[in-house]
Design a protein around this motif. Structure first.
Motif, short mmCIF file in Angstrom:
data_model
loop_
_atom_site.label_atom_id
_atom_site.label_comp_id
_atom_site.label_asym_id
_atom_site.label_seq_id
_atom_site.Cartn_x
_atom_site.Cartn_y
_atom_site.Cartn_z
N LEU A 190 -3.28 -5.12 -4.08
CA LEU A 190 -3.92 -4.96 -2.78
C LEU A 190 -5.17 -4.09 -2.92
O LEU A 190 -5.21 -3.19 -3.76
CB LEU A 190 -2.95 -4.32 -1.78
CG LEU A 190 -1.63 -5.05 -1.55
CD1 LEU A 190 -0.80 -4.30 -0.52
CD2 LEU A 190 -1.86 -6.48 -1.12
N ASN A 191 -6.14 -4.37 -2.09
CA ASN A 191 -7.39 -3.60 -2.08
C ASN A 191 -8.11 -3.64 -3.42
O ASN A 191 -8.86 -2.72 -3.77
CB ASN A 191 -7.14 -2.14 -1.70
CG ASN A 191 -6.80 -1.98 -0.23
OD1 ASN A 191 -7.30 -2.72 0.60
ND2 ASN A 191 -5.94 -1.03 0.08
N ARG A 240 1.73 -5.14 -5.29
CA ARG A 240 2.77 -5.66 -4.43
C ARG A 240 3.35 -6.90 -5.09
O ARG A 240 2.62 -7.77 -5.53
CB ARG A 240 2.17 -6.02 -3.08
CG ARG A 240 3.15 -6.53 -2.05
CD ARG A 240 2.40 -6.86 -0.76
NE ARG A 240 3.31 -7.19 0.31
CZ ARG A 240 3.86 -8.38 0.46
NH1 ARG A 240 3.59 -9.35 -0.38
NH2 ARG A 240 4.68 -8.61 1.47
N LYS A 244 0.36 -9.23 -6.65
CA LYS A 244 -0.94 -9.08 -6.01
C LYS A 244 -1.34 -7.61 -6.04
O LYS A 244 -0.53 -6.75 -5.72
CB LYS A 244 -0.80 -9.52 -4.55
CG LYS A 244 -1.84 -10.49 -4.11
CD LYS A 244 -1.57 -10.89 -2.67
CE LYS A 244 -2.63 -11.87 -2.23
NZ LYS A 244 -2.37 -12.38 -0.91
N SER A 246 0.84 -1.20 0.00
CA SER A 246 0.00 0.00 0.00
C SER A 246 0.87 1.25 0.00
O SER A 246 1.90 1.29 0.65
CB SER A 246 -0.97 0.01 1.17
OG SER A 246 -0.38 -0.50 2.31
#
Lengths: 625, 450
Positions: A80-81, A92, A78, A50
């Motif tokens: 995130l969110n 990430r 990945k 993040s």
């Protein structure tokens, strides 16, 4: 030997700084104590996350290298969110600790204007408050017009394990003892910081069968705007999840005074990061929590170390052993490398201008952990900006200063030079006021033009951006000009996607404001031709139009204050009635604008009012003379 | 360095004593020059001393002098207060002496301005002081006192704290998305939290409206055709409250014909064109003028003649009257009824000014309309400034935006933009958020830069 720019340190800040300078055609020398450790990742085996993930994209948009190398080194991606809003998504990557430095060194080696030297810098050559070069152990004096210090944790580094304190860098390298003393003599305030890292475990000693697997995304991602990702989604390396438990906690509590953090060591300790505390810190501070989440992350495909994310500690080795064995799946784990904390010297960053040039020595720049930050990404982006600005200065041009509403990089640098730091600074999404504007998906639209202007983005890549901008406009116009009629078919379609039927015809643009309607779904009744990334931009613009406008309005309001400049030579002692704490802070930071002054902690709105009156009066008097 | 200012801080000619206040670095030195008694430079702070004000050798007045050393004073500067025997001539003479010995005459509100600029009080407190100075009724004074004490600031601070906790939780969710054991603020969970804030904002707004009424009073227009009895009604209302009728012409924007205090609330009767004019002059108040009067007023009393039929013009005016706080009064019920009552609102009041009928009914109706009885019991912690009330209204608009966002599934982190805005807006009330416009406005209110 004579160079235009010398970069001291070969970590993430140093690499970006050296590349930026060399690519801007300045004869550059990178000095590192150990060539093997260039672009090393001594801590977590990941890039992004993040806020940081957005920074990597910003670096790429400006013409930096980190995103491209991370794409090459990633073994799992990945977003995130992803299921939450677009404003907080961040990429990430699990990054291979072998591949990342290898690929970065390749790039450095191929750069024409860049030389690399293995040596240790002990002193700076300063004349008339201007940098002239450096003194090294082996090569004596090397002269240059500018110097960029990116020394990371190497200034007076100490390794702490339990009650043992060793003078050493992360891999047992020698550390730079003299430089921070030299900096102190030159007038820099030196602070002592600390950061920790968890134990590394042998892969085949872990029982993964009892642990929860964490896979990469099923969608292709890349950090760089210039890469089209084509890795094999199925081949991504998994991470695993485990938790601390009652046993872990009781081991820690029983042995807490053996931790170097909790009195296990003699003498004063550096200040550790609040936002990635050690496990003993978490257990003391959040004593009512029954368990803490831990991620088991592979460090590389080429060796067997598994990194226990969230388990950093400065306990003695025997206690570490017990702690690790208390974890589920790690009962028989073999520790390959013990956890340790590292203490190092940094400078208090309010001594820096927003260009990252120091206020007290001309043409001296600093970037990365020396400025009190933590994290690879935070370091890399500062290195890039310091490299760009050192070059621009040599070219006689104004520095590149990104506003808080331009980029997370702008937020980070402004925070450092305005607020200073209390602990190693980690970039967080919450530090940005205008998250909705600073998205990962629009980093190119925000920043590539700056990269092009400073000369790190070539014509071809810039044209690609212009094309993208045009296509976005075209699609928006198309959606505004074309309408959907309330035919039986169309209303049937709307009903099927849980949307209310149309009574009158509506433009596609209006229809897309409904949360349940997307361009992808609309393809069923109307053919919309556009690339995925164009559709993404347009949909975000339409669906969050009101909020984006609000954020822009807010940003403009603040920028108005940024444009209210404070005279460079202002004498704060002459401004009567300012609170004494505010006066001291203003003298220390010397903000360039009212906007910046407002962000200094300890300077309150009434102080600003008084400052404004003073400046108005001064201007008025000067105008009337 | 701040120069030293002086001003008479009690109303001239009212009361047995008058106080002249001096503030600034030189306050004590300057007063010492015209004071016969102890050497004021050698006395302790916060002490009172007996002596005389002298001009060269001539005695001007017998006085008590209070010496207050900064920073424990209202302005945080050195302050001297001279309690003199009153009387316009003597008080003015002392002020002149101070001015000729190095003081500057203070601008209106300048003591407060200094208190604010020196960090002694925050914005609401500064405004409270201004209100205190301007307070016209006892209740208005109490509210202003509350603002000075910072009760309003605390009210806003508590609300901001509540909002900050929501913000913090949302931010944690964003920055640590992989940690599953932190409470996630979803839109569903947000609903009740937002409701709490909305309720509190509404409570503040409601009470603040009352507060505004208490400090600023209510403007009233009596509207009606010539000869319907407007001036008689006004005189009747004012006559009965003779003691409180004051002529405060020039102190307000409107030309006020007279003021009436009911239950501590000031009713200001406005009329710019001749309610008081004698009836034999043909009044030229047409429909247009009436509409203007209605527009300006917070309460409209529409007076009709029982003895005349309703005209089209009357009905047009009536329609406009209905959009305001209004009371319809039918006068002259002692005469024959020609008016069609069916066309009037049901709650009209029948009146005969000539026979003194219906006046009390009218007053009671006014009390009911503004809940004046209830004012007696409230704790009087209100925002009294229209600007601040407008900010609370803005906050409530943001609450609507938030609820709309929740309804349309906007992600929580984006809805947060509106929540943060409320936090900022509330901050601007207590001067904790820097608002450029606010400071500009403040400058104008405090006559800065002069």
């Amino acid at each position: 030997m004579k160079y235009e720019i010398i970069v001291v340190g070969g970590g993430h800040a140093g690499c970006e700084a050296a590349l930026a300078c060399a690519r801007k055609k300045h004869k550059t020398l990178l000095i590192t104590t150990n060539i093997k450790n260039i672009a090393d990742m001594p801590c977590n085996p990941s890039i992004g996350g993040s806020a940081k993930g957005i920074v990597v994209r910003e670096i790429d948009a400006l013409g930096g290298e980190m995103g491209k190398i991370a794409d090459l080194a990633q073994i799992q991606m990945k977003m995130l969110n992803y299921k939450k809003g677009p404003a907080i998504r961040a990429l990430r990557a699990q990054a291979d600790k072998t591949t990342y430095p290898k690929e970065m060194i390749k790039v450095l080696d191929n750069e024409d204007n860049l030389d690399i030297l293995e040596d240790t810098v002990t002193n700076l050559i300063v004349e008339d408050k201007k940098i002239k070069g450096v003194v090294t152990e082996k090569n004596n004096k090397i002269f240059s017009a500018s110097v960029i210090l990116t020394t990371g944790t190497y200034m007076k580094a100490n390794i702490l394990i339990g009650d043992k304190r060793t003078v050493s860098g992360p891999h047992g390298e020698k550390t730079s003892k003299f430089l921070s003393e030299d900096l102190a003599k030159l007038g820099f305030q030196i602070i002592r910081l600390k950061t920790g890292t968890p134990p590394r475990i042998a892969k085949d000693s872990i029982d993964f069968s009892v642990l929860q697997e964490e896979k990469g995304d099923n969608i292709h991602w890349s950090f760089s705007f210039d890469n089209i990702p084509n890795y094999n989604i199925e081949n991504q390396t998994p991470c695993y999840l485990t938790y601390t438990n009652e046993k872990t906690h009781s081991i820690i509590k029983q042995n807490i005074n053996k931790s170097s953090m909790y009195g296990g060591i003699e003498g004063k300790l550096g200040i550790g990061p609040r936002y990635c505390p050690s496990i003993e810190d978490k257990i003391v501070r959040f004593s009512d929590k029954e368990r803490h989440q831990l991620f088991l992350e592979p460090e590389s495909l080429y060796y067997d170390d598994i990194y226990i994310q969230g388990f950093s500690t400065s306990m003695p080795i025997d206690i570490q052993e017990q702690m690790v064995h208390s974890l589920k799946g790690l009962e028989k784990a073999k520790i390959l490398k013990n956890a340790y904390a590292i203490e190092y010297d940094a400078i208090y960053p309010t001594i820096l201008k927003q260009s990252l040039e120091t206020k007290i020595i001309e043409n001296l720049y600093t970037a990365g952990q020396i400025n009190g930050t933590s994290g690879y990404e935070e370091a890399a982006c500062q290195g890039l900006i310091a490299g760009i600005n050192a070059s621009l200065k040599l070219e006689g041009k104004d520095p590149l200063i990104l506003k808080r509403s331009d980029a997370y990089i702008g937020v980070l640098i402004d925070d450092l030079v305005t607020k200073g730091i209390k602990d190693p600074y980690r970039l967080l999404t919450s530090r940005a006021e205008y998250r909705l504007l600073l998205r990962h998906d629009n980093a190119d639209l925000r920043l590539r033009k700056y990269g092009y202007e400073v000369g790190l983005i070539d014509e071809k890549r810039y044209q690609k951006l212009v094309n993208k901008e045009n296509k976005i406009k075209e699609l928006e116009n198309y959606l505004k000009e074309n309408r959907i009629n309330p035919t039986k078919e169309n209303n049937e379609f709307l009903k099927n996607i849980d949307s209310s039927p149309l009574k009158d015809s509506a433009s596609i643009y209006e229809l897309l404001k409904r949360p349940e309607v997307t361009i992808e779904k609309l393809q069923e009744i109307i053919n919309i031709k556009a690339d995925k990334d164009i559709i993404e931009q347009v949909e975000i613009n339409i669906k969050y139009e009101g909020y984006i406008k609000k954020a822009q309005k807010e940003a403009e309001k603040i920028n108005k204050l940024e444009n209210k400049k404070i005279p460079e030579n202002i004498d704060y002692d002459k401004v009567v009635n300012i609170a004494s704490e505010a006066r001291q802070k203003l003298k220390e930071v010397r903000p360039t604008s009212i906007g910046q002054a407002l962000r200094i902690s300890g300077v309150n709105p009434p102080d600003i009012s008084i400052l404004m009156i003073y400046i108005k009066k001064e201007n008025h008097e000067r105008a009337t003379i | 360095m701040n120069d030293t200012i002086a001003a008479i801080s009690t109303s001239l000619g009212v009361g047995a004593i008058s106080i002249i206040r001096v503030s600034g670095d030189e306050a004590i030195n300057i007063v010492n020059k015209i004071f016969k008694g102890k050497d004021l430079n050698k006395v302790k702070t916060h002490t009172i001393h007996y002596g005389y004000i002298i001009d060269q050798e001539k005695l001007i007045d017998e006085v008590l002098v209070t010496v207050l050393l900064g920073p424990k004073t209202f302005t945080k500067e050195n302050v001297v207060e001279i309690n003199a025997h009153g009387g316009i001539a003597t008080t003015n003479r002392i002020l002149e002496l101070l001015l000729s010995n190095g003081c500057r005459l203070a601008d209106p509100g300048e003591f407060t301005k200094r208190a604010f600029l020196n960090g002694r009080i925050d914005l609401t407190q500064a405004e409270g002081v201004m209100n205190l100075i301007n307070a016209k009724t006892e209740k208005a004074r109490l509210i202003a006192l509350n603002e000075v004490k910072g009760n309003v600031s605390n009210l806003i601070r508590n609300l901001r704290q509540q909002i900050l906790e929501i913000l913090a939780n949302i931010e944690v969710n964003i920055d640590y998305p992989e940690y599953e054991d932190i409470e996630v603020v979803t839109n569903e969970k947000l609903i009740s939290k937002i409701k709490d804030i909305e309720d509190e904002l509404k409570r503040i707004l409601n009470e603040s409206r009352n507060g505004k009424i208490l400090t600023e009073g209510i403007t009233v227009s009596i509207v009606g055709k010539p000869n319907v009895g407007k001036s008689s009604l006004l005189n009747k209302l004012l006559d009965e409250e003779k003691a409180i009728v004051t002529d405060i012409e020039g102190t307000t924007r409107d030309c006020v014909e007279g003021t009436l205090n009911i239950n501590g609330v000031l009713f200001r009767f406005i009329d710019t064109a001749g309610i008081r004019k004698t009836d034999d002059i043909v009044e030229s108040i047409g429909v247009k003028k009436s509409l203007e009067l209605i527009e300006q007023a917070q309460l409209v009393i529409y007076l009709l003649n029982n003895n005349e039929e309703l005209t089209e013009d009357d009905l047009q005016i009536l329609n406009n009257v209905m959009t305001k706080n209004h009371i319809v009064v039918v006068n002259k019920i002692d005469l024959k009824t020609k008016l069609d009552y069916n066309k009037l609102p049901k709650d009209f009041i029948q009146m005969s000014i000539a026979n003194n009928e219906g006046i009390d009914t009218l007053k009671n109706r006014i009390k009911d309309l503004f809940n004046l009885e209830q004012f007696e019991t409230n704790d009087l912690t209100y925002l009294t400034n229209s600007k601040n009330i407008a900010i609370i209204k803005q906050c409530l608009e943001k609450i609507d935006d938030i609820n709309q966002g929740i309804k349309t599934n906007i992600p929580t982190d984006i809805i947060e933009i509106d929540i943060k805005e409320i936090w900022n807006l509330l901050g601007s009330i207590i001067g904790e958020t820097y608002e450029d416009e606010l400071i500009d406005q403040l400058f104008s209110q405090f006559c800065l830069g002069k």
